[in-house]
Design an enzyme around this catalytic site. Structure first.
Site, PDB file in Angstrom:
ATOM      1  N   GLY A 238       0.954  -1.010  -0.576  1.00  9.09           N
ATOM      2  CA  GLY A 238       0.516  -0.215   0.047  1.00  9.09           C
ATOM      3  C   GLY A 238       0.550   0.870   0.014  1.00  9.09           C
ATOM      4  O   GLY A 238       0.571   2.077  -0.670  1.00  9.09           O
ATOM      5  N   ASP A 239       1.671   1.819   0.995  1.00  6.45           N
ATOM      6  CA  ASP A 239       2.824   2.977   1.451  1.00  6.45           C
ATOM      7  C   ASP A 239       3.854   2.769   0.871  1.00  6.45           C
ATOM      8  O   ASP A 239       4.479   2.698   1.531  1.00  6.45           O
ATOM      9  CB  ASP A 239       1.949   3.661   2.196  1.00  6.45           C
ATOM     10  CG  ASP A 239       2.711   2.526   3.761  1.00  6.45           C
ATOM     11  OD1 ASP A 239       2.901   1.788   3.354  1.00  6.45           O
ATOM     12  OD2 ASP A 239       2.310   3.771   4.605  1.00  6.45           O
TER      13      ASP A 239
END
Length: 346
Positions: A238-239
């Site tokens: 995701g990040d």
């Protein structure tokens, strides 16, 4: 219209590759297709044996000998380039002879060399049937070629999509795994940098996922700008991002790159007039410092170094220590002992 004119038109229609030769061997008339083979040199007025070389019957040097031989089948070749070979039949008539020529098995080459079409042959000639087959084959091959190119483009597009993160345009986890797999036994040193965004969840929670997507796209742009064309930049979560640096293991250079990334990423990013504040924690593992590690193992070491950077206060980078497996965090502004791979005590 005279009888001769009618006969000439009939021969041109039914035998478009005929020649009418007088008893002295001079060409008096040539069919339209035959004349097309030598468009710049009209055949009427030329001597038949000056234009063609006889290969059948052999040992015939004069046209009257050809007529006297009683041979009806001919094999001839143009004396000038292109030296197209032709087959023919000769029919002696009072005061002249009619020779009907054809390309034989060299028809396809002749059609290509002289840009002929079905209109250049007699309607009942088998050549027209063969030309239809060739045209059909060409059409099928053309369609097949277009289909093949479309399939190739679709395959390339599918492969690109399979290895690309659709949001950021970076490589994805699958692509990074392929890159690392090729490093095994490659002999070229490399480094793995694992990057995790700090405070990214707060951006999503307070400003929404559209703001989060915007931040991820800006992060991707910065990572690409701060790396070289030969390096691999991938979004693996995701990040989370990973950079694989080809032939780059120098700690000072890697630290400078990592610090530039930290400095740039902690600058607020504007989304619809509102600031999105994040930072980055980074773990780095050069391959030359872990000679026994596999590419997957090196990624694991960079991941462990990243968590040490997180625990050290974020906005920090950390190297995996050589050989021992321990890591040393490097807070911003700290002087690093590059030979030991860590920060000085205190």
């Amino acid at each position: 219209m005279t009888c001769n004119d009618t006969l000439a038109r009939l021969l041109a229609r039914l035998c478009p590759m005929h020649i009418v030769v007088d008893d002295t061997g001079v060409i008096r008339r040539a069919g339209p297709t035959l004349q097309k083979l030598r468009p710049d040199h009209p055949m009427p007025g030329q001597r038949f044996l000056d234009l063609f070389e006889l290969t059948r019957p052999r040992r015939t040097c004069r046209f009257d000998d050809l007529l006297a031989s009683g041979e009806s089948k001919l094999n001839v070749t143009f004396r000038t380039a292109p030296h197209t070979a032709l087959k023919g039949h000769i029919v002696p008539l009072p005061g002249c002879a009619v020779i009907d020529l054809s390309f034989g098995i060299s028809l396809i080459d002749a059609v290509r060399d002289y840009a002929l079409s079905s209109a250049d042959f007699a309607p009942t000639s088998l050549a027209t049937e063969l030309l239809y087959l060739v045209e059909a084959k060409s059409a099928v091959m053309g369609e097949y070629g277009q289909l093949s190119r479309r399939l190739q483009a679709a395959r390339v597009s599918a492969e690109e999509q399979a290895f690309t993160d659709t949001l950021t345009g970076l490589k994805n986890r699958r692509a990074m795994d392929h890159v690392l797999a090729r490093k095994a036994g490659g002999g070229i040193p490399y480094s793995v940098m694992h990057i995790d965004l700090d405070f990214f969840k707060q951006v999503n929670d307070t400003l929404g996922h559209a703001a989060g997507d915007h931040v991820l796209q800006q992060v991707a742009r910065i990572l690409v700008e701060e790396t070289r064309h030969e390096d691999t930049v991938a979004r693996v979560g995701g990040d989370e991002f990973v950079i694989v640096f080809d032939d780059l293991t120098d700690r000072p250079r890697l630290r400078r790159i990592g610090q530039r990334l930290i400095d740039r990423l902690q600058q607020p990013m504007q989304f619809r007039g509102r600031p999105c504040a994040i930072s980055a924690s980074i773990g780095i593992a050069p391959s030359v410092e872990q000679p026994l590690s596999t590419p997957a193992g090196l990624l694991r070491l960079a991941d462990l170094a990243l968590y040490d950077a997180k625990h050290a206060g974020r906005s920090t980078l950390c190297f995996a220590a050589p050989r021992s497996g321990t890591r040393t965090a490097c807070p911003p502004g700290a002087e690093v002992d590059e030979t030991q791979g860590g920060c000085p005590p205190g």
